[in-house]
Design an enzyme around this catalytic site. Structure first.
Site, PDB file in Angstrom:
ATOM      1  N   CYS A 199       5.751   9.316  -1.469  1.00  0.00           N
ATOM      2  CA  CYS A 199       5.124  10.411  -2.193  1.00  0.00           C
ATOM      3  C   CYS A 199       3.644  10.485  -1.800  1.00  0.00           C
ATOM      4  O   CYS A 199       2.920   9.480  -1.886  1.00  0.00           O
ATOM      5  CB  CYS A 199       5.258  10.186  -3.694  1.00  0.00           C
ATOM      6  SG  CYS A 199       4.352  11.392  -4.689  1.00  0.00           S
ATOM      7  N   CYS A 202       1.457   9.504  -5.175  1.00  0.00           N
ATOM      8  CA  CYS A 202       1.416   8.167  -5.777  1.00  0.00           C
ATOM      9  C   CYS A 202       1.979   7.064  -4.880  1.00  0.00           C
ATOM     10  O   CYS A 202       1.957   5.891  -5.243  1.00  0.00           O
ATOM     11  CB  CYS A 202       2.170   8.162  -7.103  1.00  0.00           C
ATOM     12  SG  CYS A 202       3.968   8.335  -6.931  1.00  0.00           S
ATOM     13  N   CYS A 221       9.541  13.323  -6.763  1.00  0.00           N
ATOM     14  CA  CYS A 221       9.114  11.951  -7.019  1.00  0.00           C
ATOM     15  C   CYS A 221       9.429  11.609  -8.467  1.00  0.00           C
ATOM     16  O   CYS A 221       8.846  12.201  -9.392  1.00  0.00           O
ATOM     17  CB  CYS A 221       7.617  11.781  -6.758  1.00  0.00           C
ATOM     18  SG  CYS A 221       7.026  10.107  -7.114  1.00  0.00           S
ATOM     19  N   CYS A 224       5.857  10.207 -10.385  1.00  0.00           N
ATOM     20  CA  CYS A 224       4.702  11.007 -10.813  1.00  0.00           C
ATOM     21  C   CYS A 224       5.027  12.485 -11.034  1.00  0.00           C
ATOM     22  O   CYS A 224       4.182  13.236 -11.527  1.00  0.00           O
ATOM     23  CB  CYS A 224       3.559  10.882  -9.807  1.00  0.00           C
ATOM     24  SG  CYS A 224       3.840  11.785  -8.247  1.00  0.00           S
ATOM     25  N   ASP A 349       2.343   7.107  25.345  1.00  0.00           N
ATOM     26  CA  ASP A 349       3.121   6.041  24.707  1.00  0.00           C
ATOM     27  C   ASP A 349       4.591   6.455  24.682  1.00  0.00           C
ATOM     28  O   ASP A 349       4.963   7.437  24.041  1.00  0.00           O
ATOM     29  CB  ASP A 349       2.602   5.828  23.284  1.00  0.00           C
ATOM     30  CG  ASP A 349       3.349   4.732  22.536  1.00  0.00           C
ATOM     31  OD1 ASP A 349       4.291   4.145  23.109  1.00  0.00           O
ATOM     32  OD2 ASP A 349       3.000   4.470  21.372  1.00  0.00           O
TER      33      ASP A 349
END
Length: 441
Positions: A199, A202, A221, A224, A349
């Protein structure tokens, strides 16, 4: 500006190319040239990790249903010099026009400094080219630095991506996403190796009523209360998905695309949302979607001595896995190849290939011939061997000059060829020289 226009004319008249060099020349002479070139345009900026090129193409087709003269950068040259070149190629008309521009995430702020965007379209943000962007929250901040310069511009964003509703801005927002009947009354979490499942408020694990792919879906979530925002427009049904076509419904209107993949349904949804903002009707949008024209490197179909070859750009693990999932919907056997480069435009990369689910592809048995190539041929060859392809059965062609001959020799009638950006460019040049495709883009 005059030097830039002359270089564009010369390169396209005599050299069959020049998607960024004229812009580079013009910017060197006048660093503020884009401001002058773009002053008569209402601009739509399309950005995000995956899907920029096709989304830009679809938005342009949709808007041309009502606005015939829309400037765009169709080659995918999406940094400053390529965007300047697009304006140089279009010319000046002295009245208000529309421009739909694909813009590299790191170039959103510099481009926004010179233009007056009417809208920003945000497709998604995934881990991509760590050497250039860093983590995806860093990428989003680069995009926000551009949007904050224009607080009246409408932001048209993928509401299924948690990151896009995690920051407060003054701009008006329009969210799009998937709202399928199957995404109700469920409570699931994404696989543990998925990026972006914390999240953003939070940092607890996000839950979902439904996941389309990666971390995209109807999220919430439980800790929260952060959750997916209200959607202005939504995919309300998926009727059929094949490697070469998609049938789906948006706001209960039926559409079809001559291109496969759930990720491309998202691209169509973004284009639909932009079209509705500009007053384009669903019927007109359906006409725009029905126009069958493959975009450079995006499921581009190329006939090589009677063998159907599908060329698909890949550049990060999420996009790669969606492509691998898509081609497994193919009926019958096919040849499979992947070309890996690691230049600046590809990302230096190459560790992202280890997050690709090649094991699932090998396990199906659908791919009966395997080929690898490109400048990092050894890297991708080792990855395919770990996925279960015996070294003795793996065709290795580091030199792209040999790739076309290897495709011709494959016993299958259909070959899926995945390639990173510069490998696509290099291979298309070889195909052009061989007369398999037209020169340029």
């Amino acid at each position: 500006m005059i030097a830039g226009r002359f270089s564009y004319w010369f390169l396209h008249t005599f050299m069959k190319g020049g998607s960024s060099l004229p812009g580079k020349i013009a910017a060197r002479i006048d660093p503020d040239v884009l401001r002058a070139l773009g002053q008569d345009y209402d601009v739509v900026i399309v950005t995000g990790t995956n899907g920029k090129t096709l989304t830009t193409n679809l938005i342009t087709k949709v808007l041309r249903q009502q606005y015939p003269d829309v400037l765009t950068n169709p080659t995918g040259s999406n940094m400053m010099q390529g965007i300047i070149t697009a304006f140089l190629a279009h010319g000046q008309h002295g009245q208000r026009r529309l421009a739909v521009l694909e813009v590299d995430e790191a170039n959103v702020a510099p481009v926004s400094r010179y233009l007056q965007p009417k809208a920003y379209v945000l497709t998604n943000i995934f881990r991509d080219q760590m050497d250039r962007y860093g983590e995806f929250y860093t990428t989003y901040e680069k995009i926000l630095a551009g949007i904050r310069q224009h607080p009246t511009a409408t932001v048209i964003a993928n509401g299924d991506a948690p990151i896009f509703s995690s920051r407060e801005l003054d701009n008006p927002w329009r969210y799009y996403g998937f709202a399928l009947a199957s995404q109700q009354n469920t409570d699931i979490v994404a696989p543990p190796n998925t990026d972006g499942v914390l999240c953003p408020v939070c940092e607890h694990i996000l839950h979902y009523h439904g996941i389309t792919y990666s971390n995209l879906g109807h999220f919430f979530c439980p800790h929260c209360g952060f959750s997916r925002p209200a959607l202005a427009h939504a995919v309300t049904g998926i009727d059929a998905l094949t490697p070469t076509s998609s049938k789906f419904a948006i706001d209960d209107h039926d559409f079809s695309l001559a291109i496969g993949g759930t990720y491309n349904v998202y691209n169509a949804l973004a284009a639909y949302t932009v079209g509705r903002e500009f007053g384009i009707t669903p019927e007109q949008i359906a006409q725009a979607f029905a126009y069958d024209e493959k975009v450079f490197g995006r499921q581009e179909e190329i006939m090589i001595d009677g063998k159907q070859t599908t060329l698909i750009l890949v550049k990060n693990p999420v996009g790669l896995n969606e492509v691998l999932a898509m081609i497994q919907r193919q009926s019958g056997h096919f040849g499979f190849g992947i070309l890996l480069n690691a230049n600046y435009a590809d990302g230096t990369d190459t560790s992202w290939i280890w997050d690709g689910n090649f094991e699932a592809l090998v396990a199906t048995g659908q791919a009966t011939t395997f080929m690898v190539g490109g400048e990092r041929c050894q890297d991708i060859a080792f990855r395919m061997q770990v996925a279960g392809v015996p070294e003795a059965d793996l065709i290795q062609k580091p030199d792209l000059n040999d790739v076309i001959a290897a495709i011709k020799a494959m016993p299958e009638d259909h070959v899926y060829l995945l390639a990173t950006y510069t490998a696509v460019l290099q291979l298309r040049k070889k195909l052009s020289e061989g007369g398999y495709i037209k020169a340029g883009f």
